[in-house]
Design an enzyme around this catalytic site. Structure first.
Site, short mmCIF file in Angstrom:
data_model
loop_
_atom_site.label_atom_id
_atom_site.label_comp_id
_atom_site.label_asym_id
_atom_site.label_seq_id
_atom_site.Cartn_x
_atom_site.Cartn_y
_atom_site.Cartn_z
N THR A 174 55.78 15.12 43.23
CA THR A 174 56.10 16.38 42.38
C THR A 174 56.51 16.22 41.18
OG1 THR A 174 56.68 18.78 42.82
CG2 THR A 174 58.39 17.10 43.56
N ASN A 175 57.09 17.08 40.72
CA ASN A 175 57.66 16.95 39.20
C ASN A 175 58.75 17.89 39.04
OD1 ASN A 175 56.30 19.42 37.99
ND2 ASN A 175 54.65 18.55 38.67
N PRO A 176 59.55 17.73 37.75
CA PRO A 176 60.57 18.65 37.67
C PRO A 176 60.25 20.22 37.08
CG PRO A 176 60.59 16.89 36.31
CD PRO A 176 59.35 16.71 36.79
N SER A 177 59.05 20.53 37.01
CA SER A 177 58.80 21.98 36.51
C SER A 177 59.56 22.99 37.34
CB SER A 177 57.26 22.30 36.58
OG SER A 177 57.03 23.46 36.39
N ALA A 221 52.41 22.97 36.48
CA ALA A 221 52.54 21.58 36.28
C ALA A 221 51.90 20.98 37.53
CB ALA A 221 53.80 20.85 36.12
#
Ligand code: CTP
Length: 411
Positions: free
Chosen positions: A210-213, A277
């Protein structure tokens, strides 16, 4: 009007508790309410009560707030569709008539340039005093809507004129004022589809790519679109952001689910904003059981590209306005312009990530909004709510340049 924002000013009167009912009934109608109180109002009803009911902090004094940059008078005034004083004391009415600004609510009054409503409440002798009547006449002459107080039992035990109008009548009067403000609802009649947040691509039931959005930027766009009159569907990856009023939220986890929902809802949309994102990769072969560490000290995973949702959406285009986001770590404008062309978007909102005040996990942003006709505007640094409004302004301006009217205006 669902999605409208009311700035409710509560002043010192026994009737202050009735403002709670007014707030609730406005919320029932999909209106978002923010409350400011005079110091005296706080002696009748605690600011905490209004904070709990409204879901927003309540401001009593702008000068002693710990984070004044988050709530400048001008921003509260700009973001509200109407300024309502319920109940309005004789003292506050006098300040409004004279333009005195010696506390937060009276300063907000001067900073606000939209429609104003006043629902007075006071003892009968005060209400009938020529000074009060002259002040009320002054406000009326300025176009302020006055919700006439009724005759009935008063706080002192006397009976006479000066009693706050029934909360439901006050709410009706506020709704009338809101309906009269079409200029502030330029997206009325339009369907806006927004995606927000990260996606999660599972390796196993407990591990994800995943990502930090946080989703805040997309949520801010959805909220601003509702406030400007649109019908909004928000397809959201996993986030902790509070759900905006009057937005249909569809929750998804991974890129494939987001793709399906976006394609299904895009058919009816006039504007599609891909603020999510989306994870670019996903494990080729996720496993259904939790992986055990016993397998060794290193582990290799084969990942594959996720579907590019924006590129698929462009196939549907028609009169739809397609808006992408570009998160870049350098060469912002050149890379974003290239991305706009490659993905076939109408507009792209470009922001630098990893620089501190912009992008992921922060409340502010600074963006460049590029369009395929060569347009280029910057917005921020500012709160994501303000950036969202700039994005929607840029979309409207782009549509106007192409001669695409909103369905309502096209009639
Ligand atoms: N996007 C999408 N589907 C994906 C990946 C991205 O629809 N699988 C959308 C994003 O929502 C955003 C835009 O494409 O609106 C650009 O995303 P970004 O991550 O900046 O670019 P990428 O397409 O991933 O390109 P690159 O990795 O080369 O920067």
């Amino acid at each position: 009007m669902p999605g409208s924002r009311v700035l409710l000013v509560v002043t010192g009167s026994v009737a202050a508790y009735k403002a709670c009912e007014v707030l609730r009934r406005l919320q029932d109608r999909g209106v978002e309410v923010r409350v400011a109180m005079t110091k005296n109002a706080g002696k009748f009803v605690s600011p905490l009560t209004f904070a709990a009911l409204s879901g927003h902090r309540v401001l009593v004094n702008s000068f002693d707030d710990e984070r004044p940059e988050r709530i400048p008078h001008v921003r509260w005034a700009e973001e509200s569709d109407t300024f309502c004083v319920v109940p309005a004391s004789a003292d506050f009415i006098a300040k409004m008539a004279l333009g005195i600004a010696d506390d937060f609510p009276s300063t907000l009054h001067l900073a606000f340039d939209g429609p104003v409503l006043v629902a007075p409440a006071m003892e009968d002798q005060m209400w009938q005093h020529p000074a009060v009547q002259e002040n009320v006449d002054k406000l009326r002459a300025r176009g302020v809507a006055i919700v006439q107080p009724t005759i009935g039992p008063l706080a002192s035990g006397r009976h006479g004129p000066g009693r706050l109008a029934e909360p439901l009548n006050v709410v009706d009067a506020i709704m009338e004022v809101l309906i009269m403000e079409p200029a502030k609802r330029p997206l009325a009649g339009m369907q806006v589809l927004v995606s927000a947040g990260p996606t999660r691509e599972h390796f196993d039931p407990v591990r994800v790519l995943t990502n930090p959005s946080t989703g805040r930027m997309g949520y801010a766009v959805a909220e601003a679109a509702v406030r400007l009159g649109a019908d909004v569907v928000l397809v959201s990856g996993p986030t902790q952001v509070a759900e905006p009023f009057e937005v249909e939220i569809i929750r998804v986890t991974n890129a494939e689910e987001m793709r399906c929902e976006m394609l299904a809802h895009a058919a009816l949309a006039d504007v599609v904003v891909m603020a999510a994102a989306v994870s670019d990769f996903r494990p080729v072969a996720p496993v259904p059981e939790k992986l055990k560490k016993a397998a060794g000290d290193t582990m290799s995973w084969k990942v594959e590209r996720t579907p590019d949702i924006l590129e698929e959406l462009r196939q549907l285009r028609g009169n739809r306005t397609l808006v992408g986001f570009a998160a870049e770590t350098s060469n912002l404008e050149a890379r974003s312009r290239e991305k706009l062309d490659r993905k076939g978007c109408d507009l792209i909102v470009a922001n630098l990530v990893g620089t501190g005040g912009t992008g992921f996990e922060v409340e502010t942003n600074e963006v460049v909004i590029l369009d395929r006709l060569g347009g280029n505007v910057t917005a921020g640094p500012a709160l994501k709510a303000d950036i969202a409004t700039s994005i929607l302004d840029a979309i409207l301006e782009f549509r106007q340049r192409l001669g695409i009217a909103s369905p309502e205006k096209a009639g």
